[in-house]
Design a protein around this motif. Structure first.
Motif, PDB file in Angstrom:
ATOM      1  N   GLY A  55       7.909   7.812   0.710  1.00 49.55           N
ATOM      2  CA  GLY A  55       7.306   6.492   0.734  1.00 49.55           C
ATOM      3  C   GLY A  55       8.280   5.427   1.198  1.00 49.55           C
ATOM      4  O   GLY A  55       7.917   4.525   1.979  1.00 49.55           O
ATOM      5  N   ALA A  56       9.536   5.512   0.732  1.00 46.22           N
ATOM      6  CA  ALA A  56      10.549   4.561   1.187  1.00 46.22           C
ATOM      7  C   ALA A  56      10.831   4.727   2.677  1.00 46.22           C
ATOM      8  O   ALA A  56      11.065   3.739   3.398  1.00 46.22           O
ATOM      9  CB  ALA A  56      11.829   4.764   0.376  1.00 46.22           C
ATOM     10  N   TYR A  57      10.791   5.968   3.163  1.00 46.33           N
ATOM     11  CA  TYR A  57      11.021   6.218   4.589  1.00 46.33           C
ATOM     12  C   TYR A  57       9.896   5.594   5.427  1.00 46.33           C
ATOM     13  O   TYR A  57      10.139   4.980   6.471  1.00 46.33           O
ATOM     14  CB  TYR A  57      11.108   7.723   4.834  1.00 46.33           C
ATOM     15  N   VAL A  84       0.831  -1.202   0.000  1.00 44.02           N
ATOM     16  CA  VAL A  84       0.000   0.000   0.000  1.00 44.02           C
ATOM     17  C   VAL A  84       0.868   1.256   0.000  1.00 44.02           C
ATOM     18  O   VAL A  84       0.615   2.215  -0.748  1.00 44.02           O
ATOM     19  CB  VAL A  84      -0.960  -0.011   1.203  1.00 44.02           C
ATOM     20  N   ILE A  85       1.891   1.255   0.847  1.00 38.18           N
ATOM     21  CA  ILE A  85       2.759   2.439   0.936  1.00 38.18           C
ATOM     22  C   ILE A  85       3.495   2.673  -0.375  1.00 38.18           C
ATOM     23  O   ILE A  85       3.566   3.811  -0.886  1.00 38.18           O
ATOM     24  CB  ILE A  85       3.758   2.267   2.097  1.00 38.18           C
ATOM     25  N   VAL A  86       4.038   1.599  -0.964  1.00 42.84           N
ATOM     26  CA  VAL A  86       4.784   1.753  -2.214  1.00 42.84           C
ATOM     27  C   VAL A  86       3.877   2.223  -3.340  1.00 42.84           C
ATOM     28  O   VAL A  86       4.205   3.147  -4.101  1.00 42.84           O
ATOM     29  CB  VAL A  86       5.476   0.415  -2.582  1.00 42.84           C
ATOM     30  N   VAL A  87       2.687   1.586  -3.443  1.00 41.69           N
ATOM     31  CA  VAL A  87       1.758   1.960  -4.513  1.00 41.69           C
ATOM     32  C   VAL A  87       1.286   3.402  -4.340  1.00 41.69           C
ATOM     33  O   VAL A  87       1.230   4.177  -5.311  1.00 41.69           O
ATOM     34  CB  VAL A  87       0.564   0.991  -4.538  1.00 41.69           C
ATOM     35  N   LEU A  88       0.957   3.799  -3.114  1.00 41.25           N
ATOM     36  CA  LEU A  88       0.496   5.163  -2.889  1.00 41.25           C
ATOM     37  C   LEU A  88       1.588   6.191  -3.178  1.00 41.25           C
ATOM     38  O   LEU A  88       1.324   7.246  -3.765  1.00 41.25           O
ATOM     39  CB  LEU A  88       0.006   5.306  -1.443  1.00 41.25           C
ATOM     40  N   SER A  89       2.827   5.895  -2.750  1.00 44.38           N
ATOM     41  CA  SER A  89       3.920   6.847  -2.996  1.00 44.38           C
ATOM     42  C   SER A  89       4.183   7.009  -4.483  1.00 44.38           C
ATOM     43  O   SER A  89       4.393   8.130  -4.980  1.00 44.38           O
ATOM     44  CB  SER A  89       5.182   6.395  -2.271  1.00 44.38           C
ATOM     45  N   LEU A  90       4.157   5.888  -5.232  1.00 41.76           N
ATOM     46  CA  LEU A  90       4.362   5.985  -6.675  1.00 41.76           C
ATOM     47  C   LEU A  90       3.201   6.716  -7.350  1.00 41.76           C
ATOM     48  O   LEU A  90       3.408   7.508  -8.279  1.00 41.76           O
ATOM     49  CB  LEU A  90       4.521   4.583  -7.268  1.00 41.76           C
ATOM     50  N   ALA A  91       1.986   6.469  -6.882  1.00 44.03           N
ATOM     51  CA  ALA A  91       0.822   7.145  -7.471  1.00 44.03           C
ATOM     52  C   ALA A  91       0.866   8.644  -7.206  1.00 44.03           C
ATOM     53  O   ALA A  91       0.604   9.462  -8.110  1.00 44.03           O
ATOM     54  CB  ALA A  91      -0.467   6.537  -6.911  1.00 44.03           C
TER      55      ALA A  91
END
Length: 380
Positions: free
Chosen positions: A84-86, A33-40
């Motif tokens: 997002g990575a953080y 969820v975090i990775v997808v949201l940060s990329l979006a």
């Protein structure tokens, strides 16, 4: 997750609700969820930012706003990805030491990216300002160097803080090193503060014509933190340290206005009609295109010389760079007008009279005797 529930109106409450929902998910799902949201969000910032920047810069005159917004735009969506990575560290479940190292690395990369971005944007803005008349161009190099120094200093301090490096010993060492560097580079420091003093005093700026104590005269081509470069009338670039200019007498021929008055001195013979002389000189000034109509040219009688009545033509030109050319053309015009109207330009003359072996030397000009001196000659 939020199905059947209304989102809280308060953003902080919404964020807290999102964190609780995220914490209830399995670690791998939370990470996704975090990775997808940060990329979006990063993609949204990238695409939407281009449209917003285009719409904003279209309404604002000049290129500075375009340079700033487009310069920080790439760093904006890269920041979203790094944030997002953080945040993804927690679902991964790293141990304490490794988690701190990963967090410090991400923050360090983020700081370096923004530091380089801000320095690059500062340089582009400085370059843009040097090609326009938006601000005083003499302050642009100072702004660029001070801005870069501040950004690098703040970035370095943050990097040391992220890695828990005690800066107290560094400050002590920096104090000693500063004294050594100050003694070794005192001329450079003097030039730096000299450039600041010259700017705030308004002594000159790029494009002005200045005259130095040494007699050199030229157009100011560049003002840096170390020196000032002028281009002389012989098309030679002369570099002068700012510390020297700060303590010297500098004549700015372009301030407060660029219009300059020039003087054309001329001598006319005793017995000349001074009203006719004045009328002739004003006619010469009126016929010359380089002479300004306002203020109007004028003629002044300055005194009585040994051989002539000293007269001066005063007129204005629009730029100090035209002084040499205007003086040349006016001198030619005055000479031609005097020859045409019969006004005599006298020159010193000396008559020698020999009477009974004694020579009498008489200075005379235009028929008027000057001072006399007697010399005893040898009998042959």
């Amino acid at each position: 997750m939020f199905t059947g529930q209304s989102l809280p109106a308060d953003p902080s409450a919404a964020l807290a609700e999102f964190e609780r929902t995220l914490a209830a998910l399995p670690d791998w799902q939370a990470l996704v969820v975090i990775v997808v949201l940060s990329l979006a969000v990063a993609r949204l910032v990238q695409v939407g930012g281009d449209r917003v920047i285009t719409r904003i810069t279209r309404r604002i005159d000049g290129e500075v706003d375009d340079i700033v917004l487009r310069g920080i735009h790439p760093a904006g969506y890269v920041t979203v990805v790094l944030v997002g990575a953080y945040l993804a560290r927690e679902p991964i479940g790293l141990n304490g030491a490794l988690d701190l190292q990963v967090a410090a690395t991400i923050l360090s990369v983020l700081t370096v990216i923004w530091g380089l971005t801000l320095v690059r944007v500062g340089r582009k803005v400085s370059h843009e300002l040097t090609t326009t008349e938006v601000v005083d161009q003499s302050v642009v190099p100072i702004f660029q160097n001070v801005w870069s120094f501040l950004v690098i200093s703040v970035s370095s301090f943050l990097l040391l803080t992220y890695w828990n490096i005690d800066i107290t010993p560094l400050l002590a060492s920096a104090g000693i090193l500063g004294i050594v560097i100050g003694l070794a580079a005192r001329d450079t420091i003097a030039n730096f503060f000299g450039s600041i003093a010259l700017y705030f005093d308004g002594t000159y700026r790029v494009g002005d014509y200045i005259v130095l104590e040494s007699g050199e005269r030229g157009r100011v081509e560049d003002v840096s933190i170390r020196s000032t470069v002028i281009r002389t009338r012989d098309d030679i670039l002369v570099t002068i340290p700012n510390a020297r200019l700060n303590s010297a007498t500098v004549v700015n021929e372009s301030a407060p206005d660029r219009e300059r008055r020039i003087r054309i001195p001329v001598g006319v013979a005793y017995g000349s009609d001074l009203d006719h002389v004045e009328e002739t000189l004003l006619g010469v000034a009126e016929a010359e295109s380089l002479v300004q109509e306002r203020p109007t040219p004028r003629v002044r009688v300055r005194g009585f010389g040994d051989s002539s009545v000293d007269v001066e033509l005063l007129c204005w030109i629009r730029d100090p760079v035209l002084r040499g050319r205007a003086t040349h053309l006016l001198n030619k015009g005055v000479y031609a007008a005097f020859m045409e109207t019969g006004i005599e330009i006298p020159f010193p003359q000396r008559d020698v009279h020999v009477v009974d072996g004694a020579a009498t030397v008489t200075d005379a000009g235009a028929g008027l005797a000057g001072e006399e001196a007697e010399a005893v000659g040898d009998d042959d």
